[in-house]
Design a protein around this motif. Structure first.
Motif, short mmCIF file in Angstrom:
data_model
loop_
_atom_site.label_atom_id
_atom_site.label_comp_id
_atom_site.label_asym_id
_atom_site.label_seq_id
_atom_site.Cartn_x
_atom_site.Cartn_y
_atom_site.Cartn_z
N PRO A 168 167.52 -40.76 54.80
CA PRO A 168 166.06 -40.75 54.65
C PRO A 168 165.41 -41.58 55.74
CG PRO A 168 167.13 -41.18 52.54
CD PRO A 168 168.21 -41.24 53.59
N LYS A 169 164.27 -41.12 56.25
CA LYS A 169 163.60 -41.81 57.35
C LYS A 169 163.09 -43.18 56.90
CE LYS A 169 162.17 -37.74 59.97
NZ LYS A 169 161.03 -36.98 60.53
N SER A 170 163.11 -44.11 57.86
CA SER A 170 162.65 -45.48 57.61
C SER A 170 161.16 -45.61 57.93
CB SER A 170 163.45 -46.46 58.45
OG SER A 170 164.83 -46.35 58.19
N GLY A 171 160.61 -46.83 57.68
CA GLY A 171 159.27 -47.15 58.13
C GLY A 171 158.14 -46.85 57.15
N ARG A 172 158.44 -46.73 55.87
CA ARG A 172 157.39 -46.46 54.89
C ARG A 172 156.87 -47.75 54.27
NH1 ARG A 172 158.27 -40.61 52.13
NH2 ARG A 172 159.54 -39.65 53.76
N SER A 173 155.67 -47.66 53.70
CA SER A 173 155.04 -48.81 53.04
C SER A 173 154.53 -48.38 51.68
CB SER A 173 153.89 -49.37 53.90
OG SER A 173 154.35 -49.75 55.18
N PRO A 174 155.41 -48.15 50.72
CA PRO A 174 154.99 -47.64 49.41
C PRO A 174 154.25 -48.70 48.58
CG PRO A 174 157.32 -48.20 49.40
CD PRO A 174 156.86 -48.36 50.82
N ASN A 175 153.32 -48.23 47.75
CA ASN A 175 152.63 -49.13 46.82
C ASN A 175 153.50 -49.45 45.61
OD1 ASN A 175 150.15 -49.23 48.30
ND2 ASN A 175 149.66 -47.19 47.52
N GLN A 176 154.25 -48.46 45.16
CA GLN A 176 155.17 -48.64 44.04
C GLN A 176 156.53 -48.04 44.42
OE1 GLN A 176 153.15 -46.76 40.67
NE2 GLN A 176 152.73 -48.79 39.84
N ILE A 177 157.57 -48.57 43.80
CA ILE A 177 158.92 -48.06 44.02
C ILE A 177 159.62 -47.94 42.68
CG2 ILE A 177 161.18 -48.47 45.08
CD1 ILE A 177 159.74 -50.08 47.25
N ALA A 178 160.06 -46.75 42.34
CA ALA A 178 160.85 -46.54 41.13
C ALA A 178 162.31 -46.80 41.48
CB ALA A 178 160.66 -45.11 40.61
N LEU A 179 162.92 -47.74 40.78
CA LEU A 179 164.30 -48.14 41.05
C LEU A 179 165.17 -47.83 39.85
CD1 LEU A 179 166.36 -49.70 42.85
CD2 LEU A 179 165.59 -51.79 41.69
N ASP A 180 166.29 -47.14 40.09
CA ASP A 180 167.16 -46.77 38.97
C ASP A 180 168.55 -46.47 39.49
OD1 ASP A 180 167.91 -46.31 36.37
OD2 ASP A 180 166.45 -44.73 36.00
N GLU A 181 169.45 -46.16 38.57
CA GLU A 181 170.83 -45.84 38.90
C GLU A 181 171.35 -44.80 37.91
OE1 GLU A 181 172.25 -49.80 38.64
OE2 GLU A 181 172.06 -49.87 36.47
N THR A 182 172.33 -44.05 38.34
CA THR A 182 172.94 -43.04 37.46
C THR A 182 174.42 -42.91 37.81
OG1 THR A 182 172.64 -40.80 36.57
CG2 THR A 182 172.55 -41.02 38.95
N VAL A 183 175.18 -42.36 36.88
CA VAL A 183 176.62 -42.25 37.06
C VAL A 183 176.96 -40.98 37.85
CG1 VAL A 183 178.83 -41.90 35.89
CG2 VAL A 183 177.19 -43.55 35.00
N ILE A 184 177.83 -41.13 38.84
CA ILE A 184 178.40 -40.03 39.60
C ILE A 184 179.92 -40.15 39.50
CG2 ILE A 184 178.72 -39.03 41.90
CD1 ILE A 184 175.95 -38.54 40.92
N ARG A 185 180.61 -39.05 39.23
CA ARG A 185 182.05 -39.10 39.11
C ARG A 185 182.71 -38.56 40.37
NH1 ARG A 185 183.60 -40.81 34.39
NH2 ARG A 185 185.77 -40.30 34.83
#
Length: 211
Positions: free
Chosen positions: A72-89
């Motif tokens: 993913p391209k760098s250099g963004r300035s987001p107001n909000q960030i959704a942070l999470d995780e999920t299982v991958i096998r």
């Protein structure tokens, strides 16, 4: 499906700088990479390229995705960030996919694959996210996972616990990812974790790309 509808869409997000002495035309390579990430199996991608008059193996297409090293391209300035995780096998072992998404654009900002989920690993993820984007004034949206909250506190980043609303941005992306991998039961087989992570980062690039 939306994924299949994007098979012939924009391919400018695919950087083919890795190409040196490849005998395959670049537009064919881009079509193969895009098609596999967007929804076709390697076998079906082989058939697609054969219809275009080019014969390449499943391994060749797999190698194109890996060599492209899409991020993913760098250099963004987001107001909000959704942070999470999920299982991958991977090969019957459980790994954790960390993801940060911008709810305003529904774009993925950063993804990483870890063998477990801890505060220390979350700190590594946040440090990498900080290197890529301006997140100092962003508000993070997290669920009740204590290790996520602790890591954000240690990093001096603002957050709020949120189980719905804008935090659902990353949940929607996880659902899309799992639909994409449903043909192999959300499990990568016969690959190294680094290979799976590379594919997931390429998926993030495709997800962010304009139609």
């Amino acid at each position: 499906m939306a994924e299949i509808a994007r098979l012939s869409g924009n391919r400018e997000w695919i950087d083919l700088d890795f190409v040196e002495r490849e005998r395959t035309p670049e537009w064919i390579m881009a079509r193969g990479i895009q098609s596999h990430i967007a929804g076709l199996s390697l076998s079906n991608t082989v058939e697609l390229l054969e219809d275009l008059g080019v014969q390449r193996s499943r391994k060749a297409i797999h190698d194109w995705v890996q060599k492209a090293d899409l991020q993913p391209k760098s250099g963004r300035s987001p107001n909000q960030i959704a942070l999470d995780e999920t299982v991958i096998r991977i090969n019957d072992q459980q790994f954790w996919l960390y993801a940060a998404a911008d709810p305003d654009t529904n774009d993925l900002l950063h993804v990483r694959l870890f063998s477990t989920t801890t505060t220390a690993l979350t700190e590594i993820f946040l440090r990498e996210l900080r290197q890529k984007h301006d997140i100092e004034t962003a508000e993070f949206l997290v669920d009740g996972a204590q290790h996520l909250q602790t890591a954000l506190q240690r990093a001096g980043l603002r957050f709020q616990m949120c189980r719905a609303g804008n935090r659902n941005a990353v949940e929607r992306i996880f659902r899309e990812l799992k639909r994409r991998t449903s043909s192999f039961s959300n499990c990568f087989s016969h690959v190294e974790p680094e290979t799976a992570e590379s594919w997931l980062q390429a998926f993030a690039c495709w997800h962010n790309a304009p139609n």
